[in-house]
Design a protein around this motif. Structure first.
Motif: not given
Length: 282
Positions: A210-213, A221-232
């Protein structure tokens, strides 16, 4: 049709559905009502003490046409006996004619969408970003509620889903965040002490990016997604990273596909209109 062939077809609707049907096969509560002669389509029923769920998928148009009358007769016969539990119908998203029939028979749409899977199977190179990542702390809960309800507001409105759901269920959401933080499965991203975005995952599924509108369309959004993938991958050793996205959320699906996700399933979930109760739709 062999059980494995049924499961391979059901997986194209949903990986969760495949697991559910597999378990119900072992309990002998699955009935294969119709299977196409060339094994590229099936109509089944899972009927247990909790609920009744119909699943149908046909890969080609000829299978769809042959199944329509069978589906209609089966549903009318089942409904005519009276409802003592929830009745659901999950359809492969490409089967438009079947979806139209299901809705004409009295089922309401709950959600249409896709399951995507991360195909790169590696940790991505992260570009520099001004966002500051922080683990969830209990004093952040109000900021999380504001973020999640604002980020999902437009999507919920378009699909006639409940608005401000996180605020209305604050205690539950807070407990969930606390438990997820213990599992290192939630993280937040800040800019000048303002919460910009967050991610949540459960098991091998990313449940929320999620990203504040006001901060959207800036690459966050892409950065947060990539950080999530990295963590997983790095910290949780998750091999098959998946997520589910609503069909109406075109922008999110494009974001995921640009970042290495491919479509693996396409679903259209329904519940019989006259049933009142909690939904159970694997």
């Amino acid at each position: 049709m062999k059980k494995v062939e049924v499961l391979n077809l059901i997986e194209k609707i949903s990986p969760h559905a495949k697991l559910y049907v597999k378990n119900e096969f072992e309990k002998e509560s699955v009935q294969v009502i119709y299977a196409s002669p060339n094994n590229n389509g099936v109509f089944i029923c899972v009927d247990n003490d909790d609920c009744c769920i119909f699943y149908t998928i046909f890969i080609n148009e000829s299978g769809v046409k042959k199944s329509l009358q069978i589906i209609e007769c089966t549903i009318n016969e089942y409904i005519s006996k009276g409802l003592s539990k929830e009745v659901c119908f999950n359809v492969y998203g490409e089967n438009i004619e079947i979806i139209k029939l299901v809705r004409n028979l009295g089922f309401k749409l709950d959600m249409e969408g896709y399951h995507l899977e991360y195909q790169n199977k590696k940790i991505l190179n992260l570009e520099e970003c001004e966002l500051i990542e922080k683990k969830f702390e209990e004093n952040m809960v109000d900021s999380f509620i504001k973020l999640f309800d604002s980020a999902y507001y437009k999507l919920n409105l378009e699909n006639n889903w409940e608005l401000n759901n996180h605020l209305k269920n604050k205690e539950y959401f807070e407990r969930k965040l606390i438990e997820l933080s213990k599992l290192n499965a939630v993280s937040s991203f800040w800019l000048n002490n303002e919460l910009v975005g967050a991610y949540i995952f459960e098991d091998d599924y990313i449940t929320d990016i999620v990203v504040e509108p006001l901060f959207q369309n800036k690459g966050y959004g892409s950065y947060i997604l990539k950080k999530c993938i990295e963590n997983m991958i790095e910290n949780n050793s998750i091999k098959n990273i998946r997520l589910r996205v609503a069909k109406s959320n075109v922008g999110a699906k494009k974001l995921y596909e640009l970042n290495g996700f491919n479509e693996i399933a396409y679903f259209s979930e329904h519940t019989y209109e006259n049933y009142q109760g909690n939904s159970l739709k694997p």
